[in-house]
Design an enzyme around this catalytic site. Structure first.
Site, PDB file in Angstrom:
ATOM      1  N   ILE A  47     162.077 -58.582  -8.412  1.00 39.39           N
ATOM      2  CA  ILE A  47     161.893 -60.060  -8.556  1.00 39.39           C
ATOM      3  C   ILE A  47     160.793 -60.946  -8.067  1.00 39.39           C
ATOM      4  CG2 ILE A  47     162.661 -60.103  -6.149  1.00 39.39           C
ATOM      5  CD1 ILE A  47     165.189 -62.363  -6.857  1.00 39.39           C
ATOM      6  N   ALA A  52     157.776 -63.341   3.300  1.00 40.88           N
ATOM      7  CA  ALA A  52     157.757 -63.937   4.714  1.00 40.88           C
ATOM      8  C   ALA A  52     158.721 -62.816   5.255  1.00 40.88           C
ATOM      9  CB  ALA A  52     158.305 -65.185   4.972  1.00 40.88           C
ATOM     10  N   LYS A  80     152.489 -64.403  11.105  1.00 42.66           N
ATOM     11  CA  LYS A  80     153.502 -65.444  11.167  1.00 42.66           C
ATOM     12  C   LYS A  80     153.951 -65.442  12.465  1.00 42.66           C
ATOM     13  CE  LYS A  80     158.154 -66.626   9.360  1.00 42.66           C
ATOM     14  NZ  LYS A  80     159.258 -65.925   8.552  1.00 42.66           N
ATOM     15  N   THR A 345     165.360 -63.161   6.102  1.00 46.52           N
ATOM     16  CA  THR A 345     166.259 -62.143   6.928  1.00 46.52           C
ATOM     17  C   THR A 345     166.424 -61.151   5.581  1.00 46.52           C
ATOM     18  OG1 THR A 345     168.074 -63.944   6.264  1.00 46.52           O
ATOM     19  CG2 THR A 345     167.299 -63.706   8.561  1.00 46.52           C
TER      20      THR A 345
HETATM   21  C1  LIG Z   1     163.990 -67.431  -3.829  1.00 46.58           C
HETATM   22  C2  LIG Z   1     163.912 -66.140  -3.198  1.00 46.58           C
HETATM   23  C3  LIG Z   1     162.986 -66.278  -1.812  1.00 46.58           C
HETATM   24  C4  LIG Z   1     163.034 -65.202  -0.923  1.00 46.58           C
HETATM   25  N1  LIG Z   1     162.487 -65.158   0.070  1.00 46.58           N
HETATM   26  C5  LIG Z   1     162.327 -64.029   1.053  1.00 46.58           C
HETATM   27  C6  LIG Z   1     161.746 -63.972   2.018  1.00 46.58           C
HETATM   28  O1  LIG Z   1     160.524 -64.943   2.288  1.00 46.58           O
HETATM   29  N2  LIG Z   1     161.868 -63.024   3.130  1.00 46.58           N
HETATM   30  C7  LIG Z   1     162.630 -62.100   2.971  1.00 46.58           C
HETATM   31  O2  LIG Z   1     162.851 -61.375   3.588  1.00 46.58           O
HETATM   32  N3  LIG Z   1     163.329 -61.895   1.655  1.00 46.58           N
HETATM   33  C8  LIG Z   1     163.258 -62.766   0.552  1.00 46.58           C
HETATM   34  N4  LIG Z   1     164.033 -62.736  -0.383  1.00 46.58           N
HETATM   35  C9  LIG Z   1     164.518 -61.549  -0.714  1.00 46.58           C
HETATM   36  C10 LIG Z   1     163.669 -60.677  -1.154  1.00 46.58           C
HETATM   37  O3  LIG Z   1     163.013 -61.220  -2.456  1.00 46.58           O
HETATM   38  C11 LIG Z   1     164.326 -59.265  -1.710  1.00 46.58           C
HETATM   39  O4  LIG Z   1     165.355 -58.938  -0.580  1.00 46.58           O
HETATM   40  C12 LIG Z   1     163.631 -58.088  -1.697  1.00 46.58           C
HETATM   41  O5  LIG Z   1     162.539 -58.422  -2.695  1.00 46.58           O
HETATM   42  C13 LIG Z   1     164.174 -57.002  -2.105  1.00 46.58           C
HETATM   43  O6  LIG Z   1     164.446 -57.119  -3.527  1.00 46.58           O
HETATM   44  P1  LIG Z   1     165.134 -55.636  -4.219  1.00 46.58           P
HETATM   45  O7  LIG Z   1     164.459 -54.667  -4.051  1.00 46.58           O
HETATM   46  O8  LIG Z   1     166.647 -55.632  -3.933  1.00 46.58           O
HETATM   47  O9  LIG Z   1     165.369 -56.182  -5.701  1.00 46.58           O
HETATM   48  P2  LIG Z   1     164.340 -56.453  -7.022  1.00 46.58           P
HETATM   49  O10 LIG Z   1     162.866 -56.788  -6.575  1.00 46.58           O
HETATM   50  O11 LIG Z   1     164.893 -57.334  -7.992  1.00 46.58           O
HETATM   51  O12 LIG Z   1     164.126 -54.842  -7.461  1.00 46.58           O
HETATM   52  C14 LIG Z   1     165.084 -54.368  -8.288  1.00 46.58           C
HETATM   53  C15 LIG Z   1     164.658 -53.043  -8.870  1.00 46.58           C
HETATM   54  O13 LIG Z   1     165.657 -52.681  -9.663  1.00 46.58           O
HETATM   55  C16 LIG Z   1     165.176 -52.228 -11.035  1.00 46.58           C
HETATM   56  N5  LIG Z   1     166.206 -52.165 -11.929  1.00 46.58           N
HETATM   57  C17 LIG Z   1     167.003 -53.012 -12.019  1.00 46.58           C
HETATM   58  N6  LIG Z   1     167.895 -52.875 -13.323  1.00 46.58           N
HETATM   59  C18 LIG Z   1     167.463 -51.665 -13.639  1.00 46.58           C
HETATM   60  C19 LIG Z   1     167.926 -50.812 -14.615  1.00 46.58           C
HETATM   61  N7  LIG Z   1     168.831 -50.881 -15.664  1.00 46.58           N
HETATM   62  N8  LIG Z   1     167.134 -49.787 -14.842  1.00 46.58           N
HETATM   63  C20 LIG Z   1     166.389 -49.176 -13.912  1.00 46.58           C
HETATM   64  N9  LIG Z   1     165.675 -50.178 -12.911  1.00 46.58           N
HETATM   65  C21 LIG Z   1     166.515 -51.280 -12.659  1.00 46.58           C
HETATM   66  C22 LIG Z   1     164.060 -53.165 -11.109  1.00 46.58           C
HETATM   67  O14 LIG Z   1     163.119 -52.709 -12.222  1.00 46.58           O
HETATM   68  C23 LIG Z   1     163.400 -53.171  -9.915  1.00 46.58           C
HETATM   69  O15 LIG Z   1     162.657 -52.097  -9.591  1.00 46.58           O
HETATM   70  C24 LIG Z   1     163.929 -63.909  -1.114  1.00 46.58           C
HETATM   71  C25 LIG Z   1     164.688 -64.088  -2.489  1.00 46.58           C
HETATM   72  C26 LIG Z   1     164.851 -64.983  -3.265  1.00 46.58           C
HETATM   73  C27 LIG Z   1     165.868 -65.025  -4.564  1.00 46.58           C
END
Ligand SMILES: Cc1cc2nc3c(=O)[nH]c(=O)nc-3n(C[C@H](O)[C@H](O)[C@H](O)COP(=O)(O)OP(=O)(O)OC[C@H]3O[C@@H](n4cnc5c(N)ncnc54)[C@H](O)[C@@H]3O)c2cc1C
Length: 513
Positions: A47, A52, A80, A345
């Protein structure tokens, strides 16, 4: 190890959640005890936001054996001390949610009750004067307390801003060095067992099959495995109505300030996250109250520096999966639900999800009571964070229709009780498993214009002269301590400067009043 021990864990997804889980599990289990495999797809990517954090991340780093200075340098990080909220109560107002405490408790009542009483006796000193975090932040100062530092540092706390992709890369190298195996590939299918409905294996687009005992779904908003298990989603949009964000990095025009800024906009809010090499920005908004084009125009008109990329849109539904742990799968990160990023969070919830998993680690029998307890704890934590976020939206005096609607919306009973109690006499209800402690609630309640009618009568037991002397002494120590800290940039330069930083002339420093 017993015959029923988990021998193989498969982590699906390699964003922040996937690599945090991999790194932490690799500390808990040696490769000969349990094989840990992570599958991710470079083609899909991550994503790319989530920059932060809040102070408990220090604990996570300690468990991983991470060197703080090396970690900050490797992620273009900065420090921070809290979040500045601009315009949240109404245009022209601002307040600061500091990490750390205000003053020190004394006598028979908490510190803030004495402060409140002093106001009724004529003191005009703002609460912020008793927060070392606030005083350091607005002077652009920072330091990590050395062992044996003055007692006032017990009220001080900090977290980090970092580049999300560098953080995931940093964790990946840690995890791989401890034996985690990474597989590149796109998951095309989730195969469930015909008898018990447990996840049996994942099938990749190239036909490879990946089996495991325990699956951790870190596939982001897709929640691939969780969806396949038909887990269901609880929608909290009626309390947290923002459902889209636009994110864009911009050039750094000044030394990074040691805090995040959140500025209220007509139908949402804008973040500013200062890193060593750039500034992260984003506009979180409600698509029912502003068009995408207008939201983009608001964001681009309010950047400190030149944009370094085109804005990227993200869509989300605030809420949570009905069960974070379902059968032999645990969802972490965005796969488990999303509370918007107002108080940073999400990464914290990944951290506590991992620590709860380790505390309630299953065996291959997957006792349903274990999953039930895990889900109960996750639910309680998320609900308390939800209430805290809703407070920011609900208690406002802004004029725009979006904000009026937030003011008029029904709020969770748990939040209504907290607000009513505080309004009566400043007492702060603290429930089990709450992430945010009374000082955080105090900062946001007062900042959002919720004021107590009176103070706790026990604060009256301190004689007025003694009260003035104690408060004056605390204020003096905090003022002196903040004043003697090095500038945030100076601290970074001396201790954790990232490679290739373009120097900024001192004259353009962006320090707050
Ligand atoms: C606008 C916004 C602002 C944010 N700001 C903050 C912040 O300031 N502080 C904070 O703590 N959190 C924040 N967050 C949340 C934070 O971005 C996420 O909690 C964190 O990045 C974890 O993301 P993730 O690993 O769950 O998902 P992702 O980063 O989306 O990772 C998903 C993974 O799954 C893999 N994947 C998906 N589908 C498949 C598939 N079919 N086959 C193989 N692999 C696949 C992708 O390739 C990737 O590696 C924010 C979120 C948003 C939307």
């Amino acid at each position: 190890m017993s015959d029923d021990s988990i021998r193989e864990i498969l982590i699906a997804g390699g964003g922040t959640a996937g690599w945090m889980a991999a790194a932490a599990l690799s500390v808990a289990f040696k490769p000969h005890q349990c094989r840990i495999v992570l599958v991710e797809s470079e083609e899909i990517g991550t994503i790319g936001v989530g920059e932060a954090t809040i102070p408990p991340i220090q604990l996570f780093n300690k468990i991983l054996g991470v060197d703080e200075r090396e970690f900050v340098a490797a992620t273009q990080g900065s420090f921070k001390l809290g979040i500045e909220f601009v315009g949240w109560l109404r245009e022209g107002e601002r307040y600061f949610h500091p990490f750390g405490r205000y003053g020190d408790d004394f006598g028979l009542a908490p510190f803030h009750q004495h402060w409140r009483r002093a106001r009724t006796l004529g003191s005009g000193i703002p609460l912020d004067a008793y927060s070392l975090n606030h005083q350091a932040a607005y002077r652009g100062k920072f330091e990590i307390p050395r062992p044996g530092s003055a007692g006032v540092f017990s009220t001080f706390s900090w977290a980090y801003h970092f580049d999300a992709s560098l953080y995931a890369r940093y964790l990946r190298s840690l995890a791989e060095s401890r034996g985690v195996e990474r597989i590149e590939g796109r998951i095309a299918e989730v195969v469930l067992g015909p008898e018990n409905g447990f996840v049996e294996r994942l099938i990749l687009a190239d036909g490879r099959a990946l089996a495991a005992d325990l699956f951790i779904d870190c596939t982001g908003f897709r929640g691939l495995i969780t969806e396949a298990l038909d887990t269901g989603y609880e929608d909290w949009t009626h309390w947290l109505p923002c459902d889209r964000a636009l994110a864009v990095p911009c050039t750094r025009v000044a030394d990074p300030v040691p805090y995040t800024r959140s500025t209220a906009r007509q139908a949402g809010w804008q973040w500013r996250i200062p890193l060593q090499n750039r500034t992260g920005n984003g506009h979180v908004y409600c698509s029912g109250a502003i068009s995408d084009d207008d939201a983009c125009a608001v964001l681009m008109a309010n950047l400190d520096g030149a944009p370094e990329a085109d804005p990227r849109q993200l869509r989300f539904t605030t809420g949570r999966r009905r069960r974070a742990w379902n059968r032999n799968c645990i969802a972490l990160g965005l796969a488990s639900g999303f509370l918007e990023p107002l108080e940073s969070t999400s990464i914290h919830l990944i951290q506590t999800g991992i620590s709860k998993l380790l505390a309630w680690f299953p065996d291959r029998n997957f006792d349903p009571l274990v999953a039930q307890e895990y889900n109960r704890l996750v639910d309680a934590e998320m609900e308390s964070i939800r209430d805290f976020l809703v407070l920011h939206y609900h208690a406002n005096e802004r004029e725009e229709p979006f904000w009026r609607q937030c003011r008029d919306m029904p709020i969770p009973d748990t939040l209504a009780e907290k607000m009513a109690m505080f309004r009566a006499n400043g007492r702060l209800i603290e429930r089990q498993h709450e992430l945010f402690h009374p000082p955080s609630w105090l900062a946001v309640l007062l900042g959002q214009g919720v004021h107590p009618a009176t103070h706790d009568p026990l604060a009256d037991t301190v004689a007025p002269q003694e009260l003035a002397a104690i408060l004056g002494g605390m204020q003096h120590v905090i003022d002196q301590t903040a004043g003697s800290m090095p500038a945030h940039q100076q601290f970074i330069d001396r201790n954790c400067r990232a490679a290739a930083r373009i120097p900024i002339p001192l004259a353009s420093r962006d320090l707050e009043p």
